[in-house]
Design an enzyme around this catalytic site. Sequence first.
Site, PDB file in Angstrom:
ATOM      1  N   SER A   1       6.646  -1.202  -1.001  1.00  0.00           N
ATOM      2  CA  SER A   1       5.511  -2.064  -0.694  1.00  0.00           C
ATOM      3  C   SER A   1       4.938  -2.687  -1.961  1.00  0.00           C
ATOM      4  O   SER A   1       4.602  -3.875  -1.993  1.00  0.00           O
ATOM      5  CB  SER A   1       4.422  -1.269   0.033  1.00  0.00           C
ATOM      6  OG  SER A   1       3.272  -2.050   0.237  1.00  0.00           O
ATOM      7  N   TRP A  15       7.310  -5.322  -3.103  1.00  0.00           N
ATOM      8  CA  TRP A  15       7.234  -6.493  -2.241  1.00  0.00           C
ATOM      9  C   TRP A  15       6.215  -7.497  -2.782  1.00  0.00           C
ATOM     10  O   TRP A  15       6.397  -8.707  -2.662  1.00  0.00           O
ATOM     11  CB  TRP A  15       6.838  -6.064  -0.825  1.00  0.00           C
ATOM     12  CG  TRP A  15       6.630  -7.214   0.132  1.00  0.00           C
ATOM     13  CD1 TRP A  15       7.565  -7.810   0.929  1.00  0.00           C
ATOM     14  CD2 TRP A  15       5.401  -7.897   0.398  1.00  0.00           C
ATOM     15  NE1 TRP A  15       7.002  -8.817   1.671  1.00  0.00           N
ATOM     16  CE2 TRP A  15       5.663  -8.892   1.367  1.00  0.00           C
ATOM     17  CE3 TRP A  15       4.093  -7.772  -0.087  1.00  0.00           C
ATOM     18  CZ2 TRP A  15       4.676  -9.749   1.854  1.00  0.00           C
ATOM     19  CZ3 TRP A  15       3.112  -8.622   0.395  1.00  0.00           C
ATOM     20  CH2 TRP A  15       3.410  -9.592   1.350  1.00  0.00           C
ATOM     21  N   HIS A  16       5.149  -6.983  -3.403  1.00  0.00           N
ATOM     22  CA  HIS A  16       4.083  -7.859  -3.873  1.00  0.00           C
ATOM     23  C   HIS A  16       4.482  -8.701  -5.073  1.00  0.00           C
ATOM     24  O   HIS A  16       3.891  -9.759  -5.295  1.00  0.00           O
ATOM     25  CB  HIS A  16       2.842  -7.033  -4.228  1.00  0.00           C
ATOM     26  CG  HIS A  16       2.074  -6.585  -3.030  1.00  0.00           C
ATOM     27  ND1 HIS A  16       2.413  -5.458  -2.305  1.00  0.00           N
ATOM     28  CD2 HIS A  16       0.990  -7.112  -2.398  1.00  0.00           C
ATOM     29  CE1 HIS A  16       1.559  -5.317  -1.298  1.00  0.00           C
ATOM     30  NE2 HIS A  16       0.702  -6.296  -1.326  1.00  0.00           N
ATOM     31  N   GLY A  17       5.438  -8.267  -5.836  1.00  0.00           N
ATOM     32  CA  GLY A  17       5.829  -9.075  -6.986  1.00  0.00           C
ATOM     33  C   GLY A  17       6.850  -8.401  -7.870  1.00  0.00           C
ATOM     34  O   GLY A  17       7.012  -7.182  -7.850  1.00  0.00           O
ATOM     35  N   PHE A  48       3.029 -14.239  -3.444  1.00  0.00           N
ATOM     36  CA  PHE A  48       3.878 -13.184  -2.919  1.00  0.00           C
ATOM     37  C   PHE A  48       4.743 -13.675  -1.773  1.00  0.00           C
ATOM     38  O   PHE A  48       5.638 -12.989  -1.342  1.00  0.00           O
ATOM     39  CB  PHE A  48       3.028 -11.997  -2.440  1.00  0.00           C
ATOM     40  CG  PHE A  48       2.096 -11.475  -3.516  1.00  0.00           C
ATOM     41  CD1 PHE A  48       2.528 -11.355  -4.813  1.00  0.00           C
ATOM     42  CD2 PHE A  48       0.795 -11.124  -3.200  1.00  0.00           C
ATOM     43  CE1 PHE A  48       1.682 -10.885  -5.793  1.00  0.00           C
ATOM     44  CE2 PHE A  48      -0.060 -10.629  -4.177  1.00  0.00           C
ATOM     45  CZ  PHE A  48       0.383 -10.520  -5.479  1.00  0.00           C
TER      46      PHE A  48
END
Length: 477
Positions: free
Chosen positions: A322, A325-327, A477
């Site tokens: 997770s 996933w953001h960056g 994102f």
Amino acid sequence: MFFNSLTFAVFLPIVFLLYWFVFSKTKSSQNAFLIVVSYYFYSCWDWRFLFLLLFSTLICYFTGIQIEKSTKERDRKFWFWSSLTANIGFLAIFKYYNFFAVSLADALSNIGLPSSPLLLNVILPVGISFYTFHGLSYVIDIYYKRINSEKNVIDYALFVSYFPLLVAGPIERATHLLPEIKLKRSFDFEKAKEGVYQIIWGLVKKVVVADTCATYANAIFDNYTSMNSLSLILGAVYFAFQIYGDFSGYSDMALGMSKLFGLDLLRNFNYPYFSRDIAEFWRRWHISLSSWFRDYLYIPLGGSRGSKLKQVRNVFIIFVVSGFWHGANWTFVAWGFINAMYFLPSLLLGTNRNNIETAELHWDFNSIKVFFSILATFSLSCLAWIFFRANTIHIAFDYIGKIFTDGTFTSQFLQNQRYSYELLLLVLVFVVVEWNSRFKIEPISGKYSWLKMSFCLLAIIALGTYADYKEFIYFQF
């Protein structure tokens, strides 16, 4: 085209009027119009990436049909993995290739094998993480026979590309949104009124709260080496309210716009800063992403079944993924890892489902415990947000270290900026409004709603004029 721009303020009313007065006769005309509008909206960012969106849409649409019609498991797996490979492959190339190339080069350099990585000169397509996850969940649900494939390409394309949620969510499910898309919508004045209220409150969160806090958070983080302990603490708190106001404000606007068109999107935030533990926080923060990873990663890995060791492994996997996933930065991985560490005691003690109901305070001893639980959870979240905001892990540790070692708690920074102490009052008022709105659809509905709405509009105009930060954080994102 930002939701908080004057261009969009012209765009949305035009789309609304055309939708209900020109294209409302049939479901097909409604959906066809919305898909054209959505593609135009996306092309305003960069028309070249429209082809990537179209390709991802057609891949999932075609493979979904092939998975359903295939009678042999071998063929079903072929189409399933082809779709996943294509979608995740594009996401990996555009978002993560340069990160992995540089990280590998740094690792080789550390062991005495210097190298020059081959980097791609590409920009990240806006919203790619969101519409990719729309398509992935659709294909996965078809493969596991939870839903049937959608044969109408316009309906499916609208599910993936619907403009209010296209660039920053919420991450919708085919089981929820497609049935709505397949029905003709009729105008509902009460729903539209709720939508207007929700849009305005979303703008308040974004323009009044997030953008004002961003002015200070950015200045403090950019000059953290010269800041004292109080300023650094305030910087972390301001960023916490910036990212909440920014992202939940976008989600509110997306949900409100959808009500104008007769559609209901998934709720994405449920007052997360009033959580009493980290497990509750993640049930209330970015709900569509948390539930996505729960359903499509955590549960397939075994979820809470099996030994405690496997449960711990699964928790760390979903939190780290997770974060990633953001960056494409180790700071996001560290942020995910820290939240996994926060979650671990609840998992091991079996208390992760303790706080299901919304928190309430009364004049009793238990409320004191609730208050300090909320304060502690918020403080831990702020500490983790430092890693999310910092450019490098080294800076994050340096920032935190300075909080605990400087020891100076004077108003060093606030006295030199506009809205100095007024910003603290603004945040406090926002917290009170949020607390009193926990059981409402949106905070400015109900008695005297038009008066509240007028006050919110004045605040948007007054503070929005001076805001230095305009973009939405989650667009990256």
